[in-house]
Design a protein around this motif. Sequence first.
Motif: not given
Length: 479
Positions: A129, A106-110, A113-114, A137, A102-103, A133
């Motif tokens: 979550e 979130q770091d990539q925030n794409t 990634s999710f 996006l 999960w971290n 997200k």
Amino acid sequence: MDRDNIFNNIDDLPAEQLFEYIIQGIVTLPELRQTGQLDASKRRVIEKLLKDREKEEEEFWEQCIENNTISAFSDYIEKYPNGIFKLEAKNKISHLEDDNAWNNAQDQNTILSFTQYLGMYPNGKFTLEAKNKIKELEENGFEIGEIKKNPKEFPADKIRYYLSNGQLSKEDLLQKNIPEEVIHKLLKNESTPDFVLGSTPASIPDGFTEVYFWGIRGSGKTTALSAVLSTANKNGLLEIAQGPGYNYMLQLQNLFYDKISTLPAGTPSDKTQYLPFILKKSNERNARSVSLIELSGEIFQCFLYKNASKPLPTKQHEETFNTLIKYLNGPNRKMHFFFVDYDRGNDADQDSYRQSHYLNAAATFFNDSQYNIFGKSTDAIYIVLTKSDLMPQSEFTKREQVKEYLNSSNYLGFVNSLRDKCKKHSINGGRILGLPFSLGTVYFEEICDFNSETAENIIDILMRRIDPKGNSILDVFNK
């Protein structure tokens, strides 16, 4: 020793041996007492040993809790495979891996990634979550922008979806250097057929070189085998034998018939396959007869159980293991290729085992003199690093990079064990030989612009290290 033998020999077995059987999970102290054959003195010794081990285990567990790392809990499971806190340790590992994934998402925030997080943890702590997200996006139109930046990293179905609704165009893909042929293959939406597996014979014909392909599930050995057979066939070197595995080999050799090929959705790994064929140049009189054995990935699970002196979990595991041992004890010359997946790395699987755990389990089993896996009949041992094209650019050659990677802390025990076998039996001049392997460039996770170079390297090894003979394995099967 199995349960029945233990119960029939309680009087003859020392307390320390009975204690070992208890901690291995074969029997329990109450079961031994219920037989009426366990005298009080042995019982007291066993009880003290169990109490001491329990204290030691609790102290080790407290240290693991204090460290609170995946490595610490993995060490606990390895040290105490039947421990009091085994389930809790697995849960701790699962939660920590969930947190790490999960971290990273979130770091990539794409969206990618999710989506990858949800694929790994569909019921994870952050599932809701992650979905929110992605929705956020998508509503902001980020995904199309991401695809246009690097389209080949997205799944084919998603690319086809956006092409069909007009949000993505063929020109968008061409501008990002996606070849025209790859786009054409994408739009054709071809699928590979289900593999037709052959039966596993009880024995292998004498007089022909046995080539073993080892690898855990998903290590890439089946796809590599397909690349080898396809390339050998295109180069006019291959003739496959009738009988065991004939249909399977035909499917494998056709997988990379076209340079732009569709990768299989999954490859079989639940059954050992025997694949006989010959390799022969057009100007040669004699041929190299190959008895190739593609080992089931579950053989590494067998090693874990055997090392722990535990009965194998299923009848299929027993058949797989017994067949392998019978093959290896045969008189034929042998070559071994061990496949390690670079892209998978050392991530834990659903059982909390890592690639290094399985390989080290194999190394431990290979040291058992009862089976004598590698001996004078072994001509070569290679470790093949699949998906080596994903390794970072370096001033060193791929082979040098493979050597450095395999000698890392994750795989050093396995490599050193094989190296010792090579020195002891004068295999490979006492060295371990590492090979890079790559299919070429993969687009959209399923379309490959096939490059036969590394497959040709394996073919070259077989051509050089297997002596051509007048008698052929085709004489055995093609009658």
